[in-house]
Write an enzyme that holds these catalytic residues in place. Structure first.
Site, PDB file in Angstrom:
ATOM      1  N   GLU A 161      37.998  40.882  49.124  1.00 28.52           N
ATOM      2  CA  GLU A 161      37.820  41.616  47.872  1.00 28.52           C
ATOM      3  C   GLU A 161      36.336  41.805  47.589  1.00 28.52           C
ATOM      4  OE1 GLU A 161      38.607  40.834  43.114  1.00 28.52           O
ATOM      5  OE2 GLU A 161      40.088  40.138  44.563  1.00 28.52           O
ATOM      6  N   GLU A 166      32.867  43.914  37.164  1.00 27.99           N
ATOM      7  CA  GLU A 166      33.837  43.116  36.423  1.00 27.99           C
ATOM      8  C   GLU A 166      33.133  42.674  35.147  1.00 27.99           C
ATOM      9  OE1 GLU A 166      36.792  40.200  38.232  1.00 27.99           O
ATOM     10  OE2 GLU A 166      35.351  38.843  37.296  1.00 27.99           O
TER      11      GLU A 166
END
Length: 709
Positions: A161, A166
């Site tokens: 990932e 974020e």
């Protein structure tokens, strides 16, 4: 933004779909912020690029959308989302007035008091997967809610990932709403999309004002206030760098206790490990091994999520159409291709870049020790002629013994540094485990024990086109007697009762552990001892961590590098750290007979060297823990029930206590006592930024969490 308009007919829609690659995008005047290698140029990848400016007015039903995107989570369509997330197609749309992709978070479920317990979230994934080398960038305005706004990539099995963005854009805690993070996750799973054994997470935080080196609330703004460009150049499995607003990421920060860092760029090479923490008994992965890097084909994902153990936004915020909105103005993706000048041609080659670092003072050849793990810096490239690439077969390392005529005597096992799936060119650090024997079982001799005229050679070679061609960086080496990093629990069997199979210990009892440890010795160079430590851990049937007791250092970094010691250790009665590394202080360690089915208790005995995220050895063992003394079965505690107030929280300098108490102690996230006292006003100026716990009068029902800014 002004829309392009043409007649909305079936023919027009078909025309828009069939001429996808010829669309003129609004981002095409914005330069890619990183240059490709000489002889290459960037080529737009239309399947992963969009400005959501659909003149057919069909929104998500437009062929311009459906040919590229799905409004579901493509890496695993059966997964509803992390934490309290429920991904739903209804929470994503194309706004025809703004020409933007809209992703929202809204209430899904409520409790009896009307508080939100589940969150509907929008998600959009690319229909197909993409792989390095590639540059990806999106222009995004994040949502003003507690939920996380995200721009990220994940493979179909959930192993690799990359999080480009974020951020908890509307968090009530400025620490989170003023900082976004870039992350790498290398998941150790029980099969594709299966339960996670270990989540190896590397993280760096960035603030809107990236000209300052440390997080300062007075000098930065909120990511939610405007659009920002978030980009990543995924050049190879271990060459990944980030770009924010068209500039290389800089002045990032990392906040894990014991590994605080600033001036970070977030790249894979320099990313700081967030989890697992070094002392939790799970040695972090070896980033020098290709399989532990980011090499898998990935989906591109844009979404909102409600993460586990994070606050859930109030209902009013999730129903606010301004606050609950994440907007994507455009997303674009480029690959490097030959620019036609011919300068992109390259010669097949491989080199041993850090050879000289292994040469001892006064000597001329690299020296290694049997059994040592040594980092080899390797640069390699397959041949490229007229835009035709040679196919990488592998890059490998071996040790060979040659006789006085240069003929092979013996060769060690083949170790693959980079398999066929690797990039056709790159720079890697491969942690090579120097073998001790040849395949026939004979010991590899040290240089001083070689027959006259014999020599040892480190074979470092690359194969292309299924072994049709090779490139070599072979080197004569010296092998010295070494020492392998190791630790052992010598008197384990003395704790096993007659007829038993496992050591048995009692809660609160003091036991003496006979431990032998040794740091590694390679080429005459010692690893530095960081510590030897002991903990108790509970794991579930899948081996996942449930809870861990306080970290207790039993051999400090000032000790000799190899020794046998007797360690007096008191079996703890309480866990301090949960599976999410959050301190809880309220859970009694269960006896073995009270464990859930399949759960185990472990005595962790482990060593760290070189203050390294990979330098660990462990002598962990399963144990049986029984009761001793007073009954300790009551695990239900009421937290913060006393008539006490602790404020302000967060705090910058002082913490005040209002109410009746006699004394206090402050602990960090590792359960280490930082300071204690009796005053009602506490000066925190000597504590670094982070999360802490204060305990009043040593009572388990008087625990308060606070954040030091």
């Amino acid at each position: 933004m002004k829309k392009r308009v043409f007649q909305l007919t079936a023919i027009a829609s078909l025309f828009a779909f069939t001429t996808n690659a010829q669309r003129i995008y609004e981002f095409e005047g914005i330069a890619v912020p990183v240059a490709p290698d000489p002889g290459f140029e960037w080529k737009l990848q239309d399947d992963f690029s969009d400005d959501f400016n659909y003149a057919d007015g069909l929104g998500k039903q437009s062929p311009l959308f459906t040919s590229k995107w799905d409004d579901v989570y493509n890496p695993d369509r059966d997964f509803k989302g992390p934490g309290e997330t429920y991904w739903t197609t209804e929470n994503s749309a194309i706004n025809a007035a703004t020409d933007r992709l809209e992703i929202r978070a809204t209430p899904r479920t409520l409790d009896g008091s009307g508080n939100v317990t589940g969150v509907n979230c929008g998600v959009v994934s690319s229909k197909t997967k993409v792989k390095f080398p590639i540059f990806m960038e999106a222009n995004i305005k994040v949502a003003n809610v507690e939920n996380s706004s995200n721009f990220w990539m994940l493979d179909e099995g959930g192993f690799n990932e990359i999080d480009v963005l974020e951020v908890y854009g509307g968090s009530a805690d400025d620490f989170f709403s003023q900082q976004m993070s870039t992350n790498f996750h290398i998941f150790n799973r029980q099969g594709p999309n299966g339960p996670i054994n270990v989540d190896n997470t590397y993280q760096a935080f960035f603030q809107t004002n990236r000209d300052i080196p440390n997080y300062q609330t007075s000098n930065t703004g909120f990511w939610r206030d405007d659009f920002h460009r978030f980009g990543v150049y995924w050049k190879s499995p271990n060459e990944i760098s980030f770009f924010i607003d068209g500039e290389p990421a800089k002045n990032g920060n990392h906040f894990v206790e014991g590994r605080l860092a600033s001036l970070l760029d977030g790249s894979y090479e320099s990313a700081i490990l967030q989890s697992p923490i070094p002392n939790d008994g799970n040695p972090p992965i070896d980033k020098g091994i290709f399989q532990n890097q980011v090499f898998r084909d990935v989906f591109m994902i844009m979404d909102i999520e409600s993460h586990h153990a994070r606050p859930i936004s109030p209902r009013a915020d999730l129903e606010d159409r301004i606050k609950n909105l994440m907007e994507v103005e455009w997303v674009r993706t480029y690959k490097p291709v030959s620019d036609g000048t011919g300068t992109s041609d390259r010669i097949r080659a491989i080199s041993f870049d850090n050879r000289d670092t292994f040469i001892p003072v006064g000597e001329s050849e690299p020296a290694f020790s049997l059994g040592a793990v040594v980092p080899l810096n390797i640069t390699y490239a397959t041949g490229l002629t007229g835009a035709v690439e040679e196919d990488l077969t592998y890059v490998a390392v071996q040790i060979r013994q040659l006789d006085e005529n240069g003929e092979e005597v013996n060769t060690s096992e083949f170790q693959t540094a980079i398999p066929t799936e690797g990039a056709n060119q790159g720079r890697i650090t491969y942690n090579y485990a120097v073998p001790t024997t040849f395949p026939n079982g004979t010991n590899i001799p040290t240089t001083e024990n070689l027959p006259d005229g014999h020599e040892l050679v480190l074979l470092m070679f690359m194969s292309v086109n299924n072994d049709d061609a090779f490139a070599n960086a072979d080197d004569t080496i010296v092998i010295k007697k070494g020492r392998t990093r190791a630790i052992s629990f010598n008197n384990r069997d003395s704790f096993i009762p007659s007829g038993g199979a496992l050591p048995e210990v009692a809660l609160a009892s003091e036991i003496s552990l006979d431990v032998t440890y040794a740091s590694g010795l390679a080429g005459g160079v010692e690893e530095d001892l960081t510590y030897v430590a002991v903990q108790v851990r509970q794991v579930d049937a899948a081996g996942a961590v449930v809870a861990t007791s306080a970290f207790e250092e039993v051999v400090p970094d000032t000790a000799v590098n190899t020794n046998t010691v007797t360690v007096d250790y008191t079996i703890p009665t309480n866990f301090t750290t949960g599976a999410d590394n959050g301190i809880i202080f309220t859970e009694k360690i269960p006896t073995t007979e009270n464990l859930p089915v399949g759960h185990k208790l472990l005595l962790l005995i482990f060593m760290q060297v070189d203050e390294s995220s990979t330098g660990f050895a462990e002598a962990n063992t399963e144990v049986i823990i029984r009761e001793e003394g007073a009954t300790l079965s009551n695990t239900d505690f009421e937290i913060n029930t006393n008539n006490i107030m602790v404020y302000p929280n967060p705090t910058y300098e002082f913490l005040n206590i209002v109410g009746a108490f006699k004394s206090w102690k402050i602990y960090n996230l590792l359960g280490v006592e930082m300071v204690n006292g009796t005053d009602s006003q506490i000066n925190l100026s000597d504590l670094v930024t982070g999360l802490y716990y204060i305990i009043l009068d040593n009572k388990e029902n008087s625990i308060y969490k606070f954040i030091k800014k």
